[in-house]
Write an enzyme that holds these catalytic residues in place. Structure first.
Site, PDB file in Angstrom:
ATOM      1  N   THR A   1       0.824  -1.208   0.000  1.00  0.00           N
ATOM      2  CA  THR A   1       0.000   0.000   0.000  1.00  0.00           C
ATOM      3  C   THR A   1       0.858   1.258   0.000  1.00  0.00           C
ATOM      4  OG1 THR A   1      -1.516   1.262   1.402  1.00  0.00           O
ATOM      5  CG2 THR A   1      -0.080  -0.265   2.517  1.00  0.00           C
ATOM      6  N   ASP A   2       0.282   2.354  -0.508  1.00  0.00           N
ATOM      7  CA  ASP A   2       0.985   3.645  -0.442  1.00  0.00           C
ATOM      8  C   ASP A   2       1.033   4.184   0.987  1.00  0.00           C
ATOM      9  OD1 ASP A   2      -1.683   4.341  -0.141  1.00  0.00           O
ATOM     10  OD2 ASP A   2      -1.723   5.786  -1.797  1.00  0.00           O
ATOM     11  N   GLU A   3       0.230   3.585   1.899  1.00  0.00           N
ATOM     12  CA  GLU A   3       0.188   4.104   3.273  1.00  0.00           C
ATOM     13  C   GLU A   3       1.511   3.899   4.006  1.00  0.00           C
ATOM     14  OE1 GLU A   3      -3.216   3.398   5.642  1.00  0.00           O
ATOM     15  OE2 GLU A   3      -4.603   3.661   3.975  1.00  0.00           O
TER      16      GLU A   3
ATOM     17  N   ASN B   1     -12.248  13.713   0.735  1.00  0.00           N
ATOM     18  CA  ASN B   1     -13.319  12.798   1.127  1.00  0.00           C
ATOM     19  C   ASN B   1     -14.703  13.412   0.978  1.00  0.00           C
ATOM     20  OD1 ASN B   1     -11.406  10.872   1.752  1.00  0.00           O
ATOM     21  ND2 ASN B   1     -11.346  11.392   3.937  1.00  0.00           N
TER      22      ASN B   1
ATOM     23  N   LYS C   1       2.124  -3.303   7.271  1.00  0.00           N
ATOM     24  CA  LYS C   1       2.406  -3.486   5.837  1.00  0.00           C
ATOM     25  C   LYS C   1       3.861  -3.083   5.551  1.00  0.00           C
ATOM     26  CE  LYS C   1       0.004  -4.613   2.886  1.00  0.00           C
ATOM     27  NZ  LYS C   1      -0.374  -5.949   2.343  1.00  0.00           N
TER      28      LYS C   1
ATOM     29  N   LEU D   1     -14.631   3.494   2.967  1.00  0.00           N
ATOM     30  CA  LEU D   1     -15.424   4.717   2.738  1.00  0.00           C
ATOM     31  C   LEU D   1     -16.501   4.571   1.657  1.00  0.00           C
ATOM     32  CD1 LEU D   1     -15.748   7.820   3.347  1.00  0.00           C
ATOM     33  CD2 LEU D   1     -14.326   8.188   1.331  1.00  0.00           C
TER      34      LEU D   1
ATOM     35  N   TYR E   1      -1.956  -0.553  10.929  1.00  0.00           N
ATOM     36  CA  TYR E   1      -2.095  -1.219   9.623  1.00  0.00           C
ATOM     37  C   TYR E   1      -0.893  -0.902   8.739  1.00  0.00           C
ATOM     38  CZ  TYR E   1      -3.336  -1.675   4.694  1.00  0.00           C
ATOM     39  OH  TYR E   1      -3.294  -1.974   3.353  1.00  0.00           O
TER      40      TYR E   1
HETATM   41  P1  NAD Z   1      -9.701  -7.453   2.030  1.00  0.00           P
HETATM   42  O1  NAD Z   1      -9.740  -7.154   3.493  1.00  0.00           O
HETATM   43  O2  NAD Z   1     -10.912  -7.204   1.210  1.00  0.00           O
HETATM   44  O3  NAD Z   1      -9.305  -8.997   1.802  1.00  0.00           O
HETATM   45  C1  NAD Z   1      -8.265  -9.607   2.508  1.00  0.00           C
HETATM   46  C2  NAD Z   1      -8.356 -11.114   2.270  1.00  0.00           C
HETATM   47  O4  NAD Z   1      -7.266 -11.731   2.967  1.00  0.00           O
HETATM   48  C3  NAD Z   1      -9.652 -11.746   2.827  1.00  0.00           C
HETATM   49  O5  NAD Z   1     -10.216 -12.602   1.878  1.00  0.00           O
HETATM   50  C4  NAD Z   1      -9.185 -12.490   4.056  1.00  0.00           C
HETATM   51  O6  NAD Z   1      -9.963 -13.650   4.357  1.00  0.00           O
HETATM   52  C5  NAD Z   1      -7.760 -12.855   3.661  1.00  0.00           C
HETATM   53  N1  NAD Z   1      -6.934 -13.083   4.853  1.00  0.00           N
HETATM   54  C6  NAD Z   1      -6.816 -12.281   5.947  1.00  0.00           C
HETATM   55  N2  NAD Z   1      -6.008 -12.848   6.849  1.00  0.00           N
HETATM   56  C7  NAD Z   1      -5.575 -14.008   6.310  1.00  0.00           C
HETATM   57  C8  NAD Z   1      -4.699 -15.038   6.747  1.00  0.00           C
HETATM   58  N3  NAD Z   1      -4.102 -14.976   7.944  1.00  0.00           N
HETATM   59  N4  NAD Z   1      -4.462 -16.089   5.939  1.00  0.00           N
HETATM   60  C9  NAD Z   1      -5.066 -16.181   4.715  1.00  0.00           C
HETATM   61  N5  NAD Z   1      -5.932 -15.249   4.253  1.00  0.00           N
HETATM   62  C10 NAD Z   1      -6.176 -14.173   5.041  1.00  0.00           C
HETATM   63  O7  NAD Z   1      -8.447  -6.662   1.478  1.00  0.00           O
HETATM   64  P2  NAD Z   1      -8.263  -5.907   0.075  1.00  0.00           P
HETATM   65  O8  NAD Z   1      -8.793  -4.538   0.218  1.00  0.00           O
HETATM   66  O9  NAD Z   1      -8.704  -6.773  -1.010  1.00  0.00           O
HETATM   67  O10 NAD Z   1      -6.656  -5.788   0.056  1.00  0.00           O
HETATM   68  C11 NAD Z   1      -5.866  -6.851  -0.457  1.00  0.00           C
HETATM   69  C12 NAD Z   1      -4.395  -6.483  -0.325  1.00  0.00           C
HETATM   70  O11 NAD Z   1      -4.128  -5.291  -1.048  1.00  0.00           O
HETATM   71  C13 NAD Z   1      -3.940  -6.244   1.109  1.00  0.00           C
HETATM   72  O12 NAD Z   1      -2.648  -6.777   1.250  1.00  0.00           O
HETATM   73  C14 NAD Z   1      -3.912  -4.733   1.229  1.00  0.00           C
HETATM   74  O13 NAD Z   1      -2.969  -4.317   2.179  1.00  0.00           O
HETATM   75  C15 NAD Z   1      -3.516  -4.342  -0.185  1.00  0.00           C
HETATM   76  N6  NAD Z   1      -3.996  -3.011  -0.628  1.00  0.00           N
HETATM   77  C16 NAD Z   1      -5.320  -2.677  -0.493  1.00  0.00           C
HETATM   78  C17 NAD Z   1      -5.748  -1.451  -0.978  1.00  0.00           C
HETATM   79  C18 NAD Z   1      -7.208  -1.035  -0.893  1.00  0.00           C
HETATM   80  O14 NAD Z   1      -7.515   0.101  -1.208  1.00  0.00           O
HETATM   81  N7  NAD Z   1      -8.119  -1.884  -0.476  1.00  0.00           N
HETATM   82  C19 NAD Z   1      -4.840  -0.575  -1.591  1.00  0.00           C
HETATM   83  C20 NAD Z   1      -3.485  -0.965  -1.681  1.00  0.00           C
HETATM   84  C21 NAD Z   1      -3.080  -2.198  -1.224  1.00  0.00           C
HETATM   85  O1  DAU Z   2      -4.144   3.928   0.392  1.00  0.00           O
HETATM   86  C1  DAU Z   2      -4.357   2.558   0.310  1.00  0.00           C
HETATM   87  C2  DAU Z   2      -5.188   2.091   1.478  1.00  0.00           C
HETATM   88  O2  DAU Z   2      -6.506   2.573   1.247  1.00  0.00           O
HETATM   89  C3  DAU Z   2      -5.186   0.576   1.658  1.00  0.00           C
HETATM   90  O3  DAU Z   2      -3.904   0.147   1.977  1.00  0.00           O
HETATM   91  C4  DAU Z   2      -6.161   0.157   2.775  1.00  0.00           C
HETATM   92  O4  DAU Z   2      -6.226  -1.266   2.827  1.00  0.00           O
HETATM   93  C5  DAU Z   2      -7.533   0.697   2.432  1.00  0.00           C
HETATM   94  O5  DAU Z   2      -8.426   0.409   3.489  1.00  0.00           O
HETATM   95  C6  DAU Z   2      -7.461   2.217   2.219  1.00  0.00           C
HETATM   96  O6  DAU Z   2      -7.185   2.900   3.471  1.00  0.00           O
HETATM   97  P1  DAU Z   2      -7.943   4.248   3.862  1.00  0.00           P
HETATM   98  O7  DAU Z   2      -7.860   4.420   5.318  1.00  0.00           O
HETATM   99  O8  DAU Z   2      -7.491   5.382   3.023  1.00  0.00           O
HETATM  100  O9  DAU Z   2      -9.446   3.833   3.365  1.00  0.00           O
HETATM  101  P2  DAU Z   2     -10.866   4.063   4.062  1.00  0.00           P
HETATM  102  O10 DAU Z   2     -11.878   3.652   3.047  1.00  0.00           O
HETATM  103  O11 DAU Z   2     -10.951   3.441   5.415  1.00  0.00           O
HETATM  104  O12 DAU Z   2     -10.943   5.638   4.241  1.00  0.00           O
HETATM  105  C7  DAU Z   2     -10.794   6.512   3.134  1.00  0.00           C
HETATM  106  C8  DAU Z   2     -10.848   7.932   3.676  1.00  0.00           C
HETATM  107  O13 DAU Z   2     -12.173   8.182   4.166  1.00  0.00           O
HETATM  108  C9  DAU Z   2      -9.933   8.164   4.851  1.00  0.00           C
HETATM  109  O14 DAU Z   2      -9.415   9.484   4.783  1.00  0.00           O
HETATM  110  C10 DAU Z   2     -10.847   8.037   6.085  1.00  0.00           C
HETATM  111  C11 DAU Z   2     -12.173   8.519   5.550  1.00  0.00           C
HETATM  112  N1  DAU Z   2     -13.382   7.895   6.135  1.00  0.00           N
HETATM  113  C12 DAU Z   2     -13.446   6.534   6.164  1.00  0.00           C
HETATM  114  C13 DAU Z   2     -14.545   5.904   6.684  1.00  0.00           C
HETATM  115  C14 DAU Z   2     -14.638   4.396   6.753  1.00  0.00           C
HETATM  116  C15 DAU Z   2     -14.438   8.683   6.567  1.00  0.00           C
HETATM  117  O15 DAU Z   2     -14.381   9.928   6.505  1.00  0.00           O
HETATM  118  N2  DAU Z   2     -15.539   8.058   7.062  1.00  0.00           N
HETATM  119  C16 DAU Z   2     -15.644   6.689   7.153  1.00  0.00           C
HETATM  120  O16 DAU Z   2     -16.681   6.186   7.664  1.00  0.00           O
END
Ligand code: NAD
Ligand code: DAU
Length: 356
Positions: free
Chosen positions: A136-138, A260, A165, A201, A161
């Site tokens: 992630t970029d985080e 947001n 990562k 979000l 988190y």
């Molecule tokens: P998600 O939470 O939707 O899915 C995560 C999956 O991992 C689930 O199916 C869960 O059952 C599985 N999992 C969790 N713990 C596990 C374990 N111990 N063993 C096996 N499986 C397990 O997550 P996502 O949003 O699809 O993100 C996927 C990946 O991409 C993550 O590594 C996350 O850090 C990365 N990522 C997410 C975002 C985003 O915006 N969602 C952005 C950048 C990177």
């Molecule tokens: O940047 C990549 C990341 O983006 C991934 O690595 C994470 O897995 C993914 O969850 C996401 O993280 P964020 O914290 O940016 O996503 P989230 O959807 O939780 O929140 C997006 C923005 O919205 C953040 O600034 C917090 C805000 N927010 C979020 C929620 C859930 C709100 O204002 N209200 C809300 O209820």
């Protein structure tokens, strides 16, 4: 290089399921989806491809060393796409240990299993093997009003988190440098699209808006994220796995920065247009500014030019059309929404996958 046997961890999650779909649709690879089926997993998202002869599912926890060794021995992958993780920042604030366990310890266990398997391969297969870690970029922390993350931006994570990562990224690089495992890393910005669990979000706002309940915006709603449609990310992951240089880091982003409040207001307008409700009225009236997230990073932005230059990848979906498609997907898939809302998706998974 195009791998033939791809092990996808976390393939039952939001991005993982998009990756599995992409592999089945746009490659000839055999796919093993390895997932522990936590609350974030939803096999309903893969129901339509579950019988594809090139697809198999295995329920396993990446922290379980024996199960990981067995998965490598049985499936014999030539590529691993590692997505399994605890992924929600807010949950990491209330329960950080699960993030350390899965994201740090689990990644180390998976790396060890990959290394043990890889070391037994003939040399030509060792050379073509790939372990791609999806991050992630985080990990880079927060930006101010200007600038963007590049592959050389120093790590500065803010939340449990992002720290977990960051830890996993370092482990992946260490297994590459110390043991020669052919690793690559992608760091991506915020994804959105169909099948995202409604703790994040965009799906949270869509489901709350449809129900006519409050839309909680943290702080003033001025935090900025760089939004990427999930299928563009899936394509990037596969392009990096096939064409990326071992040891390199690839940044992936949507080039679609929005604060947001703008995102939430855009969703309100789309819901009013696509699902008008006289009872609910204009959805903007549901917006509530609530206490800010502790340690809330102000802004993320990705400079993906190096990825574009080396691999030709660019996002194809614009934020406006991607967001419209996403809202429409949730409207068209009430069964999925209800299963998630009522928790019945978990019962369905336990019934259908209890023996695995
Ligand atoms: P998600 O939470 O939707 O899915 C995560 C999956 O991992 C689930 O199916 C869960 O059952 C599985 N999992 C969790 N713990 C596990 C374990 N111990 N063993 C096996 N499986 C397990 O997550 P996502 O949003 O699809 O993100 C996927 C990946 O991409 C993550 O590594 C996350 O850090 C990365 N990522 C997410 C975002 C985003 O915006 N969602 C952005 C950048 C990177
Ligand atoms: O940047 C990549 C990341 O983006 C991934 O690595 C994470 O897995 C993914 O969850 C996401 O993280 P964020 O914290 O940016 O996503 P989230 O959807 O939780 O929140 C997006 C923005 O919205 C953040 O600034 C917090 C805000 N927010 C979020 C929620 C859930 C709100 O204002 N209200 C809300 O209820």
């Amino acid at each position: 290089m195009s791998a033939k046997r791809v092990l996808v961890t976390g393939g039952a999650g939001f991005i993982g399921s998009a990756v599995v779909r992409h592999l089945l649709a746009d490659s000839e690879a055999e796919v093993l989806n390895l997932d522990a089926l936590t609350y974030a997993a939803n096999l309903l998202s893969l129901q339509d491809i579950a019988d594809d002869p090139r697809y198999q599912f295995r329920r396993a926890d990446i922290c379980d060393a024996e199960a990981m060794q067995a998965a490598f021995a049985d499936f014999r992958p030539d590529c691993v796409l590692h997505l399994a993780a605890e992924s929600h920042v807010d949950r990491s604030l209330t329960g950080p240990q699960a993030f350390v366990q899965t994201n740090v310890v689990g990644t180390a266990v998976l790396l060890d299993a990959a290394r043990n398997y890889w070391e037994q391969l003939p040399e030509s297969e060792q050379q073509s093997f790939r372990f791609l870690h999806v991050s992630t970029d985080e990990v880079f922390g927060s930006l101010g009003d200007e600038g963007a993350f590049t592959p050389t931006t120093p790590y500065d994570p803010s939340s449990p988190y992002s720290a977990s990562k960051a830890g996993s990224d370092h482990l992946v690089r260490a297994w590459g440098r110390s043991f020669g495992l052919p690793t690559l890393i992608t760091n991506c910005s915020n994804n959105y699209g169909p099948r995202q669990f409604p703790e994040k979000l965009i799906p949270l706002m869509i489901l709350n808006g449809l129900e006519g309940i409050e839309l909680p915006v943290y702080g003033k709603g001025d935090n900025v994220r760089d939004w990427l449609y999930v299928d563009d990310h899936a394509r990037a992951i596969w392009q990096v796995a096939c064409g990326g240089k071992v040891g390199e880091t690839y940044l992936v982003g949507g080039g679609a920065e929005r604060d947001n409040l703008t995102v939430v207001k855009t969703l309100c307008a789309l819901l009013d247009e696509l699902a008008p409700s006289a009872d609910i009225g204009p959805r903007e009236g549901l917006i509530r500014f609530v206490t800010d997230r502790p340690g809330h990073d102000f802004r993320y932005a990705i400079d993906a030019s190096a990825t574009t230059e080396s691999l030709g990848w660019t996002p194809q979906e614009s934020f406006e059309s991607g967001l419209r498609q996403t809202v429409q997907w949730y409207l068209d898939h009430q069964e999925w929404v209800e299963a998630v809302r009522t928790g019945s998706y978990r019962n369905w998974m336990e019934k259908n996958y209890a023996w695995r």
